[in-house]
Design a protein around this motif. Structure first.
Motif, PDB file in Angstrom:
ATOM      1  N   ARG A 128       0.768  -1.147  -0.067  1.00 20.53           N
ATOM      2  CA  ARG A 128      -0.083  -0.089  -0.056  1.00 20.53           C
ATOM      3  C   ARG A 128       1.002   1.211  -0.160  1.00 20.53           C
ATOM      4  NH1 ARG A 128      -5.388  -0.797   4.068  1.00 20.53           N
ATOM      5  NH2 ARG A 128      -6.196  -2.583   3.025  1.00 20.53           N
ATOM      6  N   THR A 129       2.053   1.203   0.566  1.00 23.63           N
ATOM      7  CA  THR A 129       2.770   2.469   0.852  1.00 23.63           C
ATOM      8  C   THR A 129       3.460   2.829  -0.638  1.00 23.63           C
ATOM      9  OG1 THR A 129       3.380   1.772   3.194  1.00 23.63           O
ATOM     10  CG2 THR A 129       4.771   3.482   1.975  1.00 23.63           C
ATOM     11  N   VAL A 130       3.913   1.367  -1.487  1.00 23.59           N
ATOM     12  CA  VAL A 130       4.516   1.630  -2.650  1.00 23.59           C
ATOM     13  C   VAL A 130       3.507   2.264  -3.564  1.00 23.59           C
ATOM     14  CG1 VAL A 130       5.381   0.452  -4.626  1.00 23.59           C
ATOM     15  CG2 VAL A 130       6.062  -0.208  -2.124  1.00 23.59           C
ATOM     16  N   ALA A 131       2.052   1.737  -3.578  1.00 18.42           N
ATOM     17  CA  ALA A 131       1.187   2.340  -4.296  1.00 18.42           C
ATOM     18  C   ALA A 131       0.822   3.646  -4.229  1.00 18.42           C
ATOM     19  CB  ALA A 131      -0.269   1.502  -4.236  1.00 18.42           C
ATOM     20  N   TRP A 132       0.955   4.098  -2.993  1.00 13.66           N
ATOM     21  CA  TRP A 132       0.882   5.742  -2.627  1.00 13.66           C
ATOM     22  C   TRP A 132       1.858   6.409  -3.312  1.00 13.66           C
ATOM     23  CZ3 TRP A 132       2.844   7.530   2.585  1.00 13.66           C
ATOM     24  CH2 TRP A 132       2.739   9.013   2.682  1.00 13.66           C
ATOM     25  N   ILE A 133       2.877   5.831  -2.785  1.00  7.03           N
ATOM     26  CA  ILE A 133       4.153   6.974  -3.168  1.00  7.03           C
ATOM     27  C   ILE A 133       4.475   7.021  -4.693  1.00  7.03           C
ATOM     28  CG2 ILE A 133       6.829   7.036  -3.006  1.00  7.03           C
ATOM     29  CD1 ILE A 133       6.497   6.169  -0.223  1.00  7.03           C
ATOM     30  N   THR A 134       4.149   5.697  -5.299  1.00  8.76           N
ATOM     31  CA  THR A 134       4.451   5.812  -7.131  1.00  8.76           C
ATOM     32  C   THR A 134       3.128   6.304  -7.495  1.00  8.76           C
ATOM     33  OG1 THR A 134       3.406   3.355  -7.030  1.00  8.76           O
ATOM     34  CG2 THR A 134       5.755   3.541  -6.661  1.00  8.76           C
ATOM     35  N   GLY A 135       1.893   6.392  -7.057  1.00  9.81           N
ATOM     36  CA  GLY A 135       0.532   6.851  -7.628  1.00  9.81           C
ATOM     37  C   GLY A 135      -0.003   5.957  -8.400  1.00  9.81           C
ATOM     38  N   VAL A 136       0.435   4.564  -8.337  1.00  9.33           N
ATOM     39  CA  VAL A 136      -0.334   3.355  -9.065  1.00  9.33           C
ATOM     40  C   VAL A 136      -1.406   3.329  -8.411  1.00  9.33           C
ATOM     41  CG1 VAL A 136       2.098   2.659  -9.952  1.00  9.33           C
ATOM     42  CG2 VAL A 136       0.620   1.455  -7.985  1.00  9.33           C
ATOM     43  N   GLU A 137      -2.569   2.677  -9.130  1.00  7.14           N
ATOM     44  CA  GLU A 137      -3.945   2.657  -8.904  1.00  7.14           C
ATOM     45  C   GLU A 137      -4.120   1.445  -7.931  1.00  7.14           C
ATOM     46  OE1 GLU A 137      -8.293   2.420 -10.422  1.00  7.14           O
ATOM     47  OE2 GLU A 137      -6.924   2.604 -11.831  1.00  7.14           O
ATOM     48  N   HIS A 138      -3.302   0.195  -8.322  1.00  6.01           N
ATOM     49  CA  HIS A 138      -3.747  -1.226  -7.773  1.00  6.01           C
ATOM     50  C   HIS A 138      -2.556  -1.793  -7.096  1.00  6.01           C
ATOM     51  CE1 HIS A 138      -5.471  -5.118  -7.254  1.00  6.01           C
ATOM     52  NE2 HIS A 138      -6.464  -4.592  -7.735  1.00  6.01           N
ATOM     53  N   VAL A 139      -2.606  -2.356  -5.980  1.00  2.00           N
ATOM     54  CA  VAL A 139      -1.419  -3.011  -5.296  1.00  2.00           C
ATOM     55  C   VAL A 139      -0.830  -4.085  -6.029  1.00  2.00           C
ATOM     56  CG1 VAL A 139      -1.810  -2.171  -3.030  1.00  2.00           C
ATOM     57  CG2 VAL A 139      -2.936  -4.185  -3.720  1.00  2.00           C
ATOM     58  N   ARG A 140      -1.768  -4.641  -6.996  1.00  2.00           N
ATOM     59  CA  ARG A 140      -1.034  -5.937  -7.803  1.00  2.00           C
ATOM     60  C   ARG A 140       0.201  -5.301  -8.542  1.00  2.00           C
ATOM     61  NH1 ARG A 140      -6.240  -5.643 -11.244  1.00  2.00           N
ATOM     62  NH2 ARG A 140      -5.930  -3.603 -12.575  1.00  2.00           N
ATOM     63  N   GLU A 141       0.335  -3.968  -8.958  1.00  2.00           N
ATOM     64  CA  GLU A 141       1.592  -3.647  -9.386  1.00  2.00           C
ATOM     65  C   GLU A 141       2.724  -3.382  -8.538  1.00  2.00           C
ATOM     66  OE1 GLU A 141       1.364  -1.153 -12.855  1.00  2.00           O
ATOM     67  OE2 GLU A 141      -0.834  -0.631 -12.752  1.00  2.00           O
ATOM     68  N   THR A 142       2.572  -3.406  -7.301  1.00  2.00           N
ATOM     69  CA  THR A 142       3.497  -2.832  -6.303  1.00  2.00           C
ATOM     70  C   THR A 142       4.265  -4.243  -5.530  1.00  2.00           C
ATOM     71  OG1 THR A 142       1.867  -3.047  -4.345  1.00  2.00           O
ATOM     72  CG2 THR A 142       2.137  -1.153  -5.729  1.00  2.00           C
ATOM     73  N   ILE A 143       4.171  -5.479  -6.069  1.00  2.00           N
ATOM     74  CA  ILE A 143       4.722  -6.458  -5.843  1.00  2.00           C
ATOM     75  C   ILE A 143       5.151  -7.318  -6.731  1.00  2.00           C
ATOM     76  CG2 ILE A 143       2.700  -7.988  -5.427  1.00  2.00           C
ATOM     77  CD1 ILE A 143       3.732  -9.240  -2.844  1.00  2.00           C
ATOM     78  N   PRO A 144       6.438  -8.069  -6.825  1.00  2.00           N
ATOM     79  CA  PRO A 144       6.716  -8.513  -8.011  1.00  2.00           C
ATOM     80  C   PRO A 144       5.918  -9.634  -8.527  1.00  2.00           C
ATOM     81  CG  PRO A 144       8.586  -8.527  -6.524  1.00  2.00           C
ATOM     82  CD  PRO A 144       7.418  -7.929  -5.682  1.00  2.00           C
ATOM     83  N   PHE A 145       5.389 -10.446  -7.584  1.00  2.00           N
ATOM     84  CA  PHE A 145       4.228 -11.613  -8.303  1.00  2.00           C
ATOM     85  C   PHE A 145       3.325 -11.644  -7.221  1.00  2.00           C
ATOM     86  CE2 PHE A 145       8.671 -12.657  -9.689  1.00  2.00           C
ATOM     87  CZ  PHE A 145       8.526 -12.867 -11.059  1.00  2.00           C
ATOM     88  N   PRO A 146       2.205 -11.000  -7.724  1.00  2.00           N
ATOM     89  CA  PRO A 146       0.930 -10.586  -6.872  1.00  2.00           C
ATOM     90  C   PRO A 146       0.221 -12.151  -6.617  1.00  2.00           C
ATOM     91  CG  PRO A 146       0.598  -9.724  -8.709  1.00  2.00           C
ATOM     92  CD  PRO A 146       2.092  -9.974  -8.942  1.00  2.00           C
ATOM     93  N   ARG A 147      -0.406 -12.236  -5.283  1.00  2.00           N
ATOM     94  CA  ARG A 147      -1.053 -13.247  -5.068  1.00  2.00           C
ATOM     95  C   ARG A 147      -2.696 -12.745  -4.663  1.00  2.00           C
ATOM     96  NH1 ARG A 147       1.828 -15.501  -7.728  1.00  2.00           N
ATOM     97  NH2 ARG A 147       3.297 -16.884  -7.228  1.00  2.00           N
ATOM     98  N   LEU A 148      -3.574 -12.910  -5.653  1.00  2.00           N
ATOM     99  CA  LEU A 148      -4.801 -12.103  -5.435  1.00  2.00           C
ATOM    100  C   LEU A 148      -5.631 -13.450  -5.504  1.00  2.00           C
ATOM    101  CD1 LEU A 148      -4.446  -9.870  -8.873  1.00  2.00           C
ATOM    102  CD2 LEU A 148      -4.219  -9.214  -6.252  1.00  2.00           C
ATOM    103  N   LEU A 149      -7.080 -12.989  -5.202  1.00  2.00           N
ATOM    104  CA  LEU A 149      -8.191 -14.108  -4.982  1.00  2.00           C
ATOM    105  C   LEU A 149      -8.155 -15.050  -6.194  1.00  2.00           C
ATOM    106  CD1 LEU A 149     -10.598 -14.785  -3.094  1.00  2.00           C
ATOM    107  CD2 LEU A 149     -12.041 -13.378  -4.678  1.00  2.00           C
ATOM    108  N   ASN A 150      -8.136 -15.050  -7.262  1.00  2.00           N
ATOM    109  CA  ASN A 150      -8.236 -15.761  -8.331  1.00  2.00           C
ATOM    110  C   ASN A 150      -6.889 -16.053  -8.971  1.00  2.00           C
ATOM    111  OD1 ASN A 150     -11.005 -16.453  -7.986  1.00  2.00           O
ATOM    112  ND2 ASN A 150     -11.281 -14.158  -8.766  1.00  2.00           N
ATOM    113  N   ARG A 151      -5.804 -15.684  -8.472  1.00  2.00           N
ATOM    114  CA  ARG A 151      -4.314 -15.767  -9.039  1.00  2.00           C
ATOM    115  C   ARG A 151      -3.156 -16.101  -8.262  1.00  2.00           C
ATOM    116  NH1 ARG A 151      -2.494 -14.162 -13.776  1.00  2.00           N
ATOM    117  NH2 ARG A 151      -4.403 -13.042 -14.186  1.00  2.00           N
ATOM    118  N   LEU A 152      -2.520 -17.689  -8.671  1.00  2.00           N
ATOM    119  CA  LEU A 152      -1.685 -18.075  -8.263  1.00  2.00           C
ATOM    120  C   LEU A 152      -0.453 -18.351  -9.236  1.00  2.00           C
ATOM    121  CD1 LEU A 152      -0.921 -19.081  -5.372  1.00  2.00           C
ATOM    122  CD2 LEU A 152      -1.746 -21.441  -6.043  1.00  2.00           C
ATOM    123  N   TYR A 153      -0.837 -17.773 -10.423  1.00  2.00           N
ATOM    124  CA  TYR A 153      -0.026 -17.895 -11.545  1.00  2.00           C
ATOM    125  C   TYR A 153       0.694 -16.504 -12.026  1.00  2.00           C
ATOM    126  CZ  TYR A 153       1.884 -18.954 -16.044  1.00  2.00           C
ATOM    127  OH  TYR A 153       2.655 -19.133 -17.399  1.00  2.00           O
TER     128      TYR A 153
END
Length: 430
Positions: free
Chosen positions: A404-429
């Motif tokens: 969340r801190t990366v998202a705020w400082i960079t100004g990107v909309e979604h936290v999925r762009e702030t971690i190298p390989f995001p794990r989301l509700l429907n994403r493990l790949y």
């Protein structure tokens, strides 16, 4: 001389060799412009037909996107480039000719890019986000190391939840039940009783089925804990730490923030002290802003946090939430037991809570009472209760969510762009 793109300002006017990939190219007549990257940065290579062999010029014109090579040439200043330098190419040694690279310069949908996250990381935007993330981590270690903290690693496999069992990933630990950690905080409290001021930095996991732009299933937390520190002192530490991190990014990631199109004027004001508003006053503020349905005792959602943040030009602390909506270990306000000595730090521009912290209960009898109220009397929590039985002291701590801190400082909309390989509700790949 073999070097990197990041180091080329030191080699102006000199001939160097760099291992690179080709991100894009264009050519016209007797000149080819190669957009190059090497992991440390991005730079243009100019191949003039008259300066190279015919073989090298044809190679330059026909290279495919993401082909790898060693490229040799002279470094010259280029004031038109954000980077400030380019290479006048003399020679190209092809390592591998790539073909059919799936992420082309055209627009791609989010799901396509997420399916190709292992390649999407190579783009200039994602590169910039990861560099800012790295700077936040570097500045974090600098701040805590310079202020007398000891880094302690909390376990990832635990026998119980830090805050409740409904959002835990369950696994078997041989013949016992175990869970992926929600937080290292409880263990940091034990470490603080041994080492004074400590912090952990590691992955945490939440099994909540959320799809918002602020949530990940796996994310990283920075969790300091301080013995002999009360709530107000903790708030001062939090604002000093966050200010230090933001100013470090502004100083050391100028090019990355420019690549991302970040309006840095909004970050330049992020310097301690931060404004504070009580939960009581925040509820009143929300009612004045048209949130007529919010009632005292309810937790704030994203729209509420955004509305509160809009009233301030810096991150704002919301303090003293009702005890019933906060974790069992938070210390009640001695003058008003229905609220606890806690605070959430809300980032500006709609990024929501980035830090949550509190003073912890240090009274053994009150903690026993909390155990009974939250049905925590089992053996899994016995060690935590013992921290209050053997030399209990006032202590406080907080947790900062890295993504969340990366998202705020960079100004990107979604936290999925702030971690190298995001794990989301429907994403493990991937």
């Amino acid at each position: 001389m073999k070097t990197t793109i990041a180091q080329v300002p030191a080699y102006e006017g000199q001939e160097v060799t760099i291992g690179v990939w080709l991100t894009n190219k264009r050519s016209s007549g007797k000149i080819a412009f190669l957009q190059l990257r090497d992991g440390t940065g991005f730079m243009q290579g100019v191949v003039a037909k008259n300066d190279v062999t015919e073989e090298v010029f044809q190679l330059a014109k026909n290279l495919n996107q993401e082909s790898s090579m060693y490229i040799t040439g002279t470094i010259v200043e280029d004031k038109r480039s954000p980077f400030g330098y380019e290479m006048q190419v003399k020679d190209i040694e092809l390592i591998q000719e790539a073909s059919d690279y799936p992420i082309t310069p055209k627009e791609h949908g989010t799901e396509f890019l997420m399916d190709h996250r292992h390649l999407w990381l190579r783009s200039s935007r994602q590169h910039a986000v990861m560099k800012v993330r790295n700077e936040i981590i570097r500045a974090t270690y600098e701040y805590f190391n310079n202020n007398g903290y000891v880094k302690v690693d909390a376990p990832i496999l635990t026998g119980a939840s830090a805050e409740g069992t409904t959002e835990l990933f369950h696994t078997k630990y041989f013949d016992e039940d175990a869970y992926l950690s929600q937080s290292g905080q409880l263990y940091m409290e034990a470490a603080a009783m041994a080492l004074g001021k400590v912090f952990s930095f590691g992955p945490t996991f939440r099994a909540e089925k959320s799809k918002t732009r602020r949530h990940l299933i796996e994310f990283w937390m920075i969790e300091p804990e301080m013995a002999f520190v009360d709530h107000d002192e903790s708030l001062e530490i939090q604002e000093q730490y966050v200010s230090f991190v933001v100013q470090s990014v502004l100083q050391n990631c100028k090019l990355e923030l420019q690549t991302l199109g970040r309006d840095t004027t909004k970050l330049e004001t992020v310097q301690a002290p931060f404004p504070r508003i009580s939960y009581d006053d925040a509820v009143q503020l929300l009612k004045e802003k048209g949130f007529d349905d919010i009632e005292w005792g309810e937790d704030f959602g994203a729209p509420h946090e955004t509305a509160i943040a809009e009233s301030f030009d810096k991150p704002v602390f919301i303090t003293n939430y009702p005890a019933d909506i906060k974790a069992f270990y938070m210390k009640p306000d001695p003058e008003r037991p229905d609220v606890v000595l806690c605070a959430d730090l809300i980032a500006p521009e709609g990024y929501g809570e980035v830090v949550g912290g509190s003073q912890r209960i240090d009274d053994p009898e009150l903690m026993k009472q909390r155990y009974e109220e939250h049905d925590l009397s089992g053996p899994a929590y016995q060690w935590y209760l013992e921290l209050r039985q053997y030399g209990s002291v006032p202590h406080s701590g907080f947790g900062l969510g890295l993504e969340r801190t990366v998202a705020w400082i960079t100004g990107v909309e979604h936290v999925r762009e702030t971690i190298p390989f995001p794990r989301l509700l429907n994403r493990l790949y991937p």
